[in-house]
Enzyme design. Structure first.
Site, PDB file in Angstrom:
ATOM      1  N   ASP A 301     -10.989 -24.348 -32.164  1.00  0.00           N
ATOM      2  CA  ASP A 301      -9.910 -23.455 -31.748  1.00  0.00           C
ATOM      3  C   ASP A 301     -10.566 -22.242 -31.099  1.00  0.00           C
ATOM      4  O   ASP A 301     -11.659 -22.347 -30.557  1.00  0.00           O
ATOM      5  CB  ASP A 301      -9.018 -23.096 -32.940  1.00  0.00           C
ATOM      6  CG  ASP A 301      -7.572 -22.793 -32.535  1.00  0.00           C
ATOM      7  OD1 ASP A 301      -7.390 -21.963 -31.635  1.00  0.00           O
ATOM      8  OD2 ASP A 301      -6.638 -23.370 -33.119  1.00  0.00           O
ATOM      9  N   HIS A 335     -10.542 -23.198 -27.848  1.00  0.00           N
ATOM     10  CA  HIS A 335      -9.317 -22.958 -27.078  1.00  0.00           C
ATOM     11  C   HIS A 335      -9.455 -21.723 -26.206  1.00  0.00           C
ATOM     12  O   HIS A 335      -8.842 -21.623 -25.152  1.00  0.00           O
ATOM     13  CB  HIS A 335      -8.126 -22.791 -28.023  1.00  0.00           C
ATOM     14  CG  HIS A 335      -7.670 -24.068 -28.647  1.00  0.00           C
ATOM     15  ND1 HIS A 335      -6.554 -24.150 -29.452  1.00  0.00           N
ATOM     16  CD2 HIS A 335      -8.165 -25.330 -28.578  1.00  0.00           C
ATOM     17  CE1 HIS A 335      -6.387 -25.397 -29.858  1.00  0.00           C
ATOM     18  NE2 HIS A 335      -7.357 -26.127 -29.345  1.00  0.00           N
TER      19      HIS A 335
END
Length: 488
Positions: A301, A335
């Site tokens: 992430d 991300h």
């Protein structure tokens, strides 16, 4: 302030939509932005302030006393949880020092740090955490996705402690994988983990969000056993003078390092390696004076995500993240490289990012701000410089439509952002995706000496005022704000 000449206007492609706007500045709040932008002395002051923040972050200090973990292991112990507890308590009672973890492997349940204790992992030491959720009881006060609750203990936790550290060249292994911890995420488009019937965080997550909006007291928000909300790995809560240095952190159940409501946090030379769901690397949340430097991120992430509480909880506590310096870090997969949000309802200010490297076809965004009209938040005085990006999907993203989108009454504020010397070798998707609200545009957003190469798609730039570009190229061509806005 010096007047801007017509030549300067042409050279810098200045737009002043909606008339001459004034800008918030931590240093000169009453000056016009146009004059401020081109004052080199002011720009230098920004980075002097960054250096001052870095110098003023208090590192904890410890007595020269050593407490060897293995000396506190008893033959009746099933693993090292009690040995960690005994050695930390002994160190704390003696006024502090080092709890040393020698080379070797050590299985344990949760570790709770106390004031004046430096948990030091020697090279070759591996501390591996058990995956039985019952071992992370009793519940403690914690934050989960920016919401306060009584939940499972983080794997390493500290509450209202001062002068604490985790140091050394050893490894902390959270034991998260496709069969343990990670399945609680439930179905997801990125899911590579096993789905286990009945073990899904979604029902508890939705109920917790409702509790937050209904102002249910925190001590009545019980979300440990049966809720399937994964604990963060390292969470100092309401602590001061925190150091995390040198260690490798891997296989986290959830966010890796998440200091909350804490002051003077140093994260230095840490390797963040975890590819589970929500494997954010370092997430300072409602923290003041934070230094993150010389770290490597390879995560599932966001690499770094600055936060300040979610929705009604963030507004209730109302403590921003501020005075944060990020420097000389390497971001691989994730991300986002350096991200603000989305749990940002308490706001963020005075963030300085410099001398970072980012590079991966799986890095989705280099610089990102994510919020919406439910989260809100005042996000201001952000400075970025000297950032080199190899491959990235999207270079700069500011999105007011994250997750729930425009469904609330708390319009976010994003203003006073300067990005200088950002160079992207290959942009697999968009160089810029900047989208405010028509009623509440992004404001005072400035790019200087930036280049975006091999971009495959056009930029999207909507609802932004006082947007300037100085020597900015996309695929080798100088671009103007007018061209980007009119093309969107």
């Amino acid at each position: 302030m010096t007047d801007i000449s017509s030549t300067g206007l042409k050279r810098r492609n200045l737009i002043k939509a909606l008339g001459a706007a004034s800008v918030y500045s931590a240093f000169a709040p009453n000056t016009s932005f146009a004059g401020w932008l081109f004052n080199n002395e002011q720009k230098q002051d920004d980075w002097i302030k960054a250096a001052t923040i870095r110098a003023n972050v208090i590192r904890p200090t410890f007595q020269d006393k050593v407490f060897n973990l293995v000396d506190y292991f008893e033959i009746s112990d099933v693993d090292y949880e009690q040995a960690f507890q005994r050695s930390i308590q002994a160190c704390h009672a003696a006024g502090g020092g080092q709890v040393v973890v020698p080379k070797g492997e050590y299985l344990t349940g949760p570790i709770h740090l106390l004031s004046n204790v430096n948990l030091h992992l020697n090279e070759g030491a591996v501390v591996r955490f058990v995956t039985d959720p019952k071992r992370y009881l009793p519940a403690v006060i914690t934050r989960w996705e920016g919401m306060e609750l009584m939940g499972y203990s983080p794997l390493i936790y500290a509450y209202k402690q001062t002068n604490i550290a985790i140091t050394g060249k050893g490894t902390l292994d959270g034991s998260g994988d496709n069969n343990t911890w990670w399945p609680w995420k439930g179905p997801h488009k990125e899911g590579h983990w096993t789905l286990i019937e009945g073990e899904d965080q979604k029902p508890a997550r939705m109920k917790l969000m409702a509790d937050v909006e209904n102002n249910v007291p925190v001590n009545q928000r019980h979300y440990a056993e049966g809720a399937y909300l994964r604990p963060p790995f390292i969470q100092p809560y309401l602590c001061q003078n925190i150091l995390i240095e040198g260690v490798t952190i891997t296989n986290s159940p959830f966010w890796l390092v998440n200091p909350v409501l804490s002051q003077h946090v140093t994260v230095k030379g840490v390797k963040f390696i975890s590819h589970g769901p929500n494997s954010d690397g370092c997430d300072p949340e409602s923290c003041d004076h934070v230094l993150i430097e010389d770290c490597m991120f390879d995560t599932g992430d966001d690499c770094i995500a600055i936060k300040s509480g979610r929705n009604a909880d963030g507004r209730r506590i109302n403590i921003p993240s501020q005075n944060i310096v990020i420097r000389n870090c390497l971001m691989k997969e994730g991300h986002g490289g350096v991200v603000i949000g989305s749990e940002i309802s308490g706001g963020v200010n005075n963030v300085f990012v410099e001398d970072c490297q980012m590079d991966s076809p799986h890095l989705e965004r280099a610089i990102r701000i994510k919020t919406n009209s439910i989260r809100g938040g005042v996000i201001e005085h952000l400075r970025y410089r000297n950032i080199n990006v190899g491959k990235v999907k999207n270079a700069i993203v500011v999105n007011f439509y994250y997750e729930e989108g425009d469904a609330g009454k708390f319009d976010p504020t994003v203003r006073d952002v300067v990005i200088e010397n950002l160079r992207c070798t290959e942009v697999l998707n968009q160089p810029l995706n900047l989208q405010g609200f028509e009623r509440k545009p992004i404001s005072d957003f400035h790019l200087i000496n930036c280049e975006f190469n091999q971009a495959n798609k056009a930029s999207t730039v909507k609802n932004i005022t006082n947007f300037t570009l100085e020597n900015v190229t996309i695929n080798g061509q100088i671009v103007s704000p007018e061209a980007l806005i009119n093309a969107s």
